[in-house]
Scaffold this motif. Structure first.
Motif, PDB file in Angstrom:
ATOM      1  N   LYS A   3      24.063 -30.084  45.629  1.00 56.88           N
ATOM      2  CA  LYS A   3      24.817 -29.293  44.673  1.00 56.88           C
ATOM      3  C   LYS A   3      25.930 -28.537  45.379  1.00 56.88           C
ATOM      4  N   SER A   4      26.996 -28.271  44.641  1.00 50.28           N
ATOM      5  CA  SER A   4      28.093 -27.483  45.194  1.00 50.28           C
ATOM      6  C   SER A   4      27.636 -26.028  45.330  1.00 50.28           C
ATOM      7  N   PHE A   5      28.397 -25.271  46.073  1.00 48.69           N
ATOM      8  CA  PHE A   5      28.102 -23.853  46.260  1.00 48.69           C
ATOM      9  C   PHE A   5      28.039 -23.151  44.905  1.00 48.69           C
ATOM     10  N   GLU A   6      28.999 -23.464  44.043  1.00 49.25           N
ATOM     11  CA  GLU A   6      29.058 -22.841  42.724  1.00 49.25           C
ATOM     12  C   GLU A   6      27.836 -23.191  41.880  1.00 49.25           C
ATOM     13  N   GLU A   7      27.388 -24.436  41.966  1.00 52.77           N
ATOM     14  CA  GLU A   7      26.194 -24.862  41.232  1.00 52.77           C
ATOM     15  C   GLU A   7      24.951 -24.150  41.760  1.00 52.77           C
ATOM     16  N   GLN A   8      24.894 -23.949  43.082  1.00 52.33           N
ATOM     17  CA  GLN A   8      23.761 -23.251  43.671  1.00 52.33           C
ATOM     18  C   GLN A   8      23.731 -21.789  43.216  1.00 52.33           C
ATOM     19  N   GLU A  10      24.994 -20.613  40.462  1.00 51.80           N
ATOM     20  CA  GLU A  10      24.614 -20.634  39.051  1.00 51.80           C
ATOM     21  C   GLU A  10      23.097 -20.777  38.901  1.00 51.80           C
ATOM     22  N   GLN A  11      22.501 -21.657  39.685  1.00 52.75           N
ATOM     23  CA  GLN A  11      21.052 -21.851  39.649  1.00 52.75           C
ATOM     24  C   GLN A  11      20.327 -20.584  40.096  1.00 52.75           C
ATOM     25  N   LEU A  12      20.854 -19.936  41.116  1.00 50.23           N
ATOM     26  CA  LEU A  12      20.257 -18.696  41.609  1.00 50.23           C
ATOM     27  C   LEU A  12      20.313 -17.605  40.535  1.00 50.23           C
ATOM     28  N   SER A  29       6.304 -17.086  38.848  1.00 48.00           N
ATOM     29  CA  SER A  29       7.222 -16.122  39.456  1.00 48.00           C
ATOM     30  C   SER A  29       7.354 -16.363  40.958  1.00 48.00           C
ATOM     31  N   VAL A  30       6.218 -16.584  41.614  1.00 52.17           N
ATOM     32  CA  VAL A  30       6.235 -16.842  43.052  1.00 52.17           C
ATOM     33  C   VAL A  30       7.007 -18.133  43.349  1.00 52.17           C
ATOM     34  N   THR A  31       6.775 -19.172  42.551  1.00 49.46           N
ATOM     35  CA  THR A  31       7.478 -20.441  42.738  1.00 49.46           C
ATOM     36  C   THR A  31       8.977 -20.258  42.556  1.00 49.46           C
ATOM     37  N   LYS A  32       9.376 -19.532  41.514  1.00 51.93           N
ATOM     38  CA  LYS A  32      10.804 -19.274  41.265  1.00 51.93           C
ATOM     39  C   LYS A  32      11.399 -18.446  42.397  1.00 51.93           C
ATOM     40  N   PHE A  33      10.641 -17.448  42.861  1.00 52.05           N
ATOM     41  CA  PHE A  33      11.114 -16.605  43.959  1.00 52.05           C
ATOM     42  C   PHE A  33      11.348 -17.446  45.210  1.00 52.05           C
ATOM     43  N   GLU A  34      10.402 -18.324  45.533  1.00 53.80           N
ATOM     44  CA  GLU A  34      10.543 -19.192  46.702  1.00 53.80           C
ATOM     45  C   GLU A  34      11.765 -20.097  46.559  1.00 53.80           C
ATOM     46  N   GLU A  35      11.972 -20.636  45.357  1.00 52.64           N
ATOM     47  CA  GLU A  35      13.133 -21.490  45.114  1.00 52.64           C
ATOM     48  C   GLU A  35      14.427 -20.677  45.289  1.00 52.64           C
ATOM     49  N   GLY A  36      14.422 -19.445  44.792  1.00 54.02           N
ATOM     50  CA  GLY A  36      15.587 -18.574  44.930  1.00 54.02           C
ATOM     51  C   GLY A  36      15.898 -18.271  46.383  1.00 54.02           C
ATOM     52  N   ILE A  37      14.875 -18.026  47.175  1.00 51.65           N
ATOM     53  CA  ILE A  37      15.070 -17.764  48.609  1.00 51.65           C
ATOM     54  C   ILE A  37      15.663 -18.994  49.292  1.00 51.65           C
ATOM     55  N   ARG A  38      15.155 -20.184  48.955  1.00 51.96           N
ATOM     56  CA  ARG A  38      15.666 -21.424  49.541  1.00 51.96           C
ATOM     57  C   ARG A  38      17.149 -21.613  49.200  1.00 51.96           C
ATOM     58  N   ILE A  39      17.492 -21.411  47.933  1.00 48.77           N
ATOM     59  CA  ILE A  39      18.882 -21.558  47.501  1.00 48.77           C
ATOM     60  C   ILE A  39      19.757 -20.512  48.189  1.00 48.77           C
ATOM     61  N   LYS A  45      24.176 -20.434  54.491  1.00 50.94           N
ATOM     62  CA  LYS A  45      24.588 -21.424  55.485  1.00 50.94           C
ATOM     63  C   LYS A  45      25.973 -21.971  55.141  1.00 50.94           C
ATOM     64  N   THR A  46      26.211 -22.248  53.855  1.00 57.72           N
ATOM     65  CA  THR A  46      27.510 -22.738  53.416  1.00 57.72           C
ATOM     66  C   THR A  46      28.599 -21.723  53.724  1.00 57.72           C
ATOM     67  N   LEU A  47      28.328 -20.449  53.458  1.00 61.05           N
ATOM     68  CA  LEU A  47      29.300 -19.397  53.734  1.00 61.05           C
ATOM     69  C   LEU A  47      29.577 -19.266  55.234  1.00 61.05           C
ATOM     70  N   GLU A  48      28.529 -19.368  56.046  1.00 59.81           N
ATOM     71  CA  GLU A  48      28.706 -19.283  57.489  1.00 59.81           C
ATOM     72  C   GLU A  48      29.559 -20.443  58.006  1.00 59.81           C
ATOM     73  N   GLU A  49      29.333 -21.634  57.465  1.00 58.60           N
ATOM     74  CA  GLU A  49      30.129 -22.788  57.874  1.00 58.60           C
ATOM     75  C   GLU A  49      31.588 -22.615  57.460  1.00 58.60           C
ATOM     76  N   ALA A  50      31.814 -22.086  56.267  1.00 57.15           N
ATOM     77  CA  ALA A  50      33.176 -21.850  55.798  1.00 57.15           C
ATOM     78  C   ALA A  50      33.862 -20.798  56.664  1.00 57.15           C
ATOM     79  N   GLU A  51      33.132 -19.770  57.033  1.00 53.03           N
ATOM     80  CA  GLU A  51      33.681 -18.702  57.863  1.00 53.03           C
ATOM     81  C   GLU A  51      34.168 -19.246  59.206  1.00 53.03           C
TER      82      GLU A  51
END
Length: 71
Positions: A3-8, A10-12, A29-39, A45-51
């Protein structure tokens, strides 16, 4: 296909909204929280690479010189 950064982002935001409603079970809730942390880590990481790619043009002594961006 990743997914693009923008899509990620949006999902977050969707995950945050679901968690804020408080209608999920503890397990969901725990599953969603874990998914949110992963995203969130993927976005960071995407921001660091862009920087690393950003450069700044600096006018020094009438000459334009390219310097690496430093946060």
């Amino acid at each position: 296909m990743s997914k693009s950064f923008e899509e990620q982002i949006e999902q977050l935001e969707k995950i945050v909204g679901e968690l804020e409603k408080g209608e999920l079970s503890l397990e969901e809730s725990v599953t969603k929280f874990e998914e949110g942390i992963r995203i969130s880590k993927e976005c960071n990481k995407t921001l660091e690479e862009a920087e690393k790619k950003i450069t700044i043009l600096v006018n020094q002594n009438g000459n334009l010189e390219e310097e690496n961006f430093e946060a």
